[in-house]
Write a protein that holds these residues in place. Structure first.
Motif, PDB file in Angstrom:
ATOM      1  N   VAL A  13      46.606  41.272  31.429  1.00  0.00           N
ATOM      2  CA  VAL A  13      45.237  40.793  31.651  1.00  0.00           C
ATOM      3  C   VAL A  13      45.097  40.373  33.111  1.00  0.00           C
ATOM      4  CG1 VAL A  13      44.681  40.077  29.305  1.00  0.00           C
ATOM      5  CG2 VAL A  13      45.910  38.505  30.800  1.00  0.00           C
ATOM      6  N   GLU A  53      39.684  38.830  33.201  1.00  0.00           N
ATOM      7  CA  GLU A  53      39.813  38.798  31.748  1.00  0.00           C
ATOM      8  C   GLU A  53      40.249  37.418  31.266  1.00  0.00           C
ATOM      9  OE1 GLU A  53      41.389  42.895  30.127  1.00  0.00           O
ATOM     10  OE2 GLU A  53      42.262  42.480  32.107  1.00  0.00           O
ATOM     11  N   GLU A  97      35.591  43.946  28.490  1.00  0.00           N
ATOM     12  CA  GLU A  97      37.021  44.242  28.402  1.00  0.00           C
ATOM     13  C   GLU A  97      37.647  44.338  29.798  1.00  0.00           C
ATOM     14  OE1 GLU A  97      37.673  47.470  25.652  1.00  0.00           O
ATOM     15  OE2 GLU A  97      36.558  46.464  24.059  1.00  0.00           O
ATOM     16  N   ALA A  98      38.387  45.383  30.065  1.00  0.00           N
ATOM     17  CA  ALA A  98      39.088  45.480  31.346  1.00  0.00           C
ATOM     18  C   ALA A  98      38.143  45.683  32.523  1.00  0.00           C
ATOM     19  CB  ALA A  98      40.106  46.619  31.296  1.00  0.00           C
ATOM     20  N   THR A 132      35.520  43.761  33.050  1.00  0.00           N
ATOM     21  CA  THR A 132      34.873  42.476  33.283  1.00  0.00           C
ATOM     22  C   THR A 132      35.091  42.012  34.718  1.00  0.00           C
ATOM     23  OG1 THR A 132      35.165  41.808  30.981  1.00  0.00           O
ATOM     24  CG2 THR A 132      34.814  40.048  32.573  1.00  0.00           C
ATOM     25  N   ARG A 191      46.809  43.902  36.688  1.00  0.00           N
ATOM     26  CA  ARG A 191      47.108  43.820  35.256  1.00  0.00           C
ATOM     27  C   ARG A 191      48.525  44.351  35.035  1.00  0.00           C
ATOM     28  NH1 ARG A 191      44.412  46.875  31.862  1.00  0.00           N
ATOM     29  NH2 ARG A 191      43.770  45.320  30.333  1.00  0.00           N
TER      30      ARG A 191
END
Length: 286
Positions: free
Chosen positions: A116, A120, A144-145, A147, A274
């Motif tokens: 994350v 996130e 989700e990713a 954001t 991430r």
């Protein structure tokens, strides 16, 4: 000098601001079966109250293998009591509220959520704030990713859930001591790191520090609120709000060496990074 376990190279203090995370960068939008319908009992988070106080931050006498960005030692005062997450946020807690499962080490609900980015992490904080009727501390767009979030106002005044500031994180990790790691001078008592692990582990399996907080050293790196920069002089309620390229990471991970798990050690990485050793815990003002 630190050993970057994943990259297989030596990293200098200057380079370390762009390296951490170090694990496999996985971009996945995988959904889960998490039931977030009204009335569903969501996996709860647990908290420990941390009383405000003053401490020495950085390369104190109890530290070793310090890097340049941990010096000089500075006096920090926190004027607000706050709740810190007893554990790192888990996969089950994250997926139940966010509706997707980003973790590379999938299928371990009690393991810390990872893979994350900073955005996130704070989107989850907002979701928890709204769930409990608190003012959100961030403004977010996207899902989700994808954001993207920004801080709204002064975190030391926001009533909702948020990341710990860097000062709060080190204050809570030390908890009135000058131990090398969060809760002990013996790393195997408190941390999952490169010599005893090749993946994440369920939270709370090692001993806690004096404040009752688990995995402040090891398991996964923890995003904090601040932008990465050199320390200024002695201040109260310090927070680096000057926009930069990197957000601060603290605590080390299952992938990194003992030096990275020290309570004074600090890294910085892009807020969009991430990796499978990068997670977070939350805080809220009392």
């Amino acid at each position: 000098m630190l050993l970057a376990a994943w990259l297989g190279c030596w990293v200098t203090a200057e380079e370390k601001r762009v390296v951490p995370g170090g694990g496999t960068d996985i971009d996945t939008d995988a959904d889960t079966d998490a039931d977030t319908d009204t009335g569903t009992t969501l996996p709860p988070l647990e908290w420990e109250l941390i009383d405000a106080g003053t401490f020495e931050m950085g390369c104190t006498a109890g530290q070793s293998d310090c890097d340049e960005d941990e010096s000089p030692t500075v006096t920090r005062t926190l004027t607000h009591d706050f709740y810190a997450g007893k554990y790192e946020v888990t996969q089950a807690q994250f997926s139940a509220r966010m509706g997707y499962a980003p973790s590379a080490f999938a299928g371990c609900g009690d393991c810390p959520v990872e893979t994350v980015n900073w955005h996130e992490a704070v989107a989850f904080a907002n979701a928890l704030s709204m769930e409990e009727g608190y003012e959100p501390c961030y403004s977010c767009t996207g899902v989700e990713a994808r954001t993207e979030c920004e801080v709204v106002g002064d975190p030391y005044q926001c009533e909702g859930y948020r990341l710990l500031t860097e000062v709060e994180w080190e204050f809570a990790a030390r908890c009135g001591t000058d131990l090398l790691y969060a809760g002990s001078d013996e790393i195997d008592e408190v941390a999952w790191y490169s010599d005893n692990s090749d993946e994440t582990h369920p939270v709370g399996e090692k001993i806690p520090n004096a404040c009752g907080l688990y995995d402040m050293s090891g398991n996964v790196w923890e995003w904090v609120q601040d932008w990465y920069d050199d320390y200024p002089g002695d201040t109260s309620d310090y927070l680096n709000t000057v926009s930069g390229n990197y957000r601060v990471l603290r605590g080390g991970s299952w992938l990194y060496d003992p030096s990275s798990a020290r309570v004074a050690n600090r890294y910085g990485n892009s807020p969009g990074a991430r990796y499978n050793d990068l997670g977070f815990r939350l805080a809220r003002l009392q």
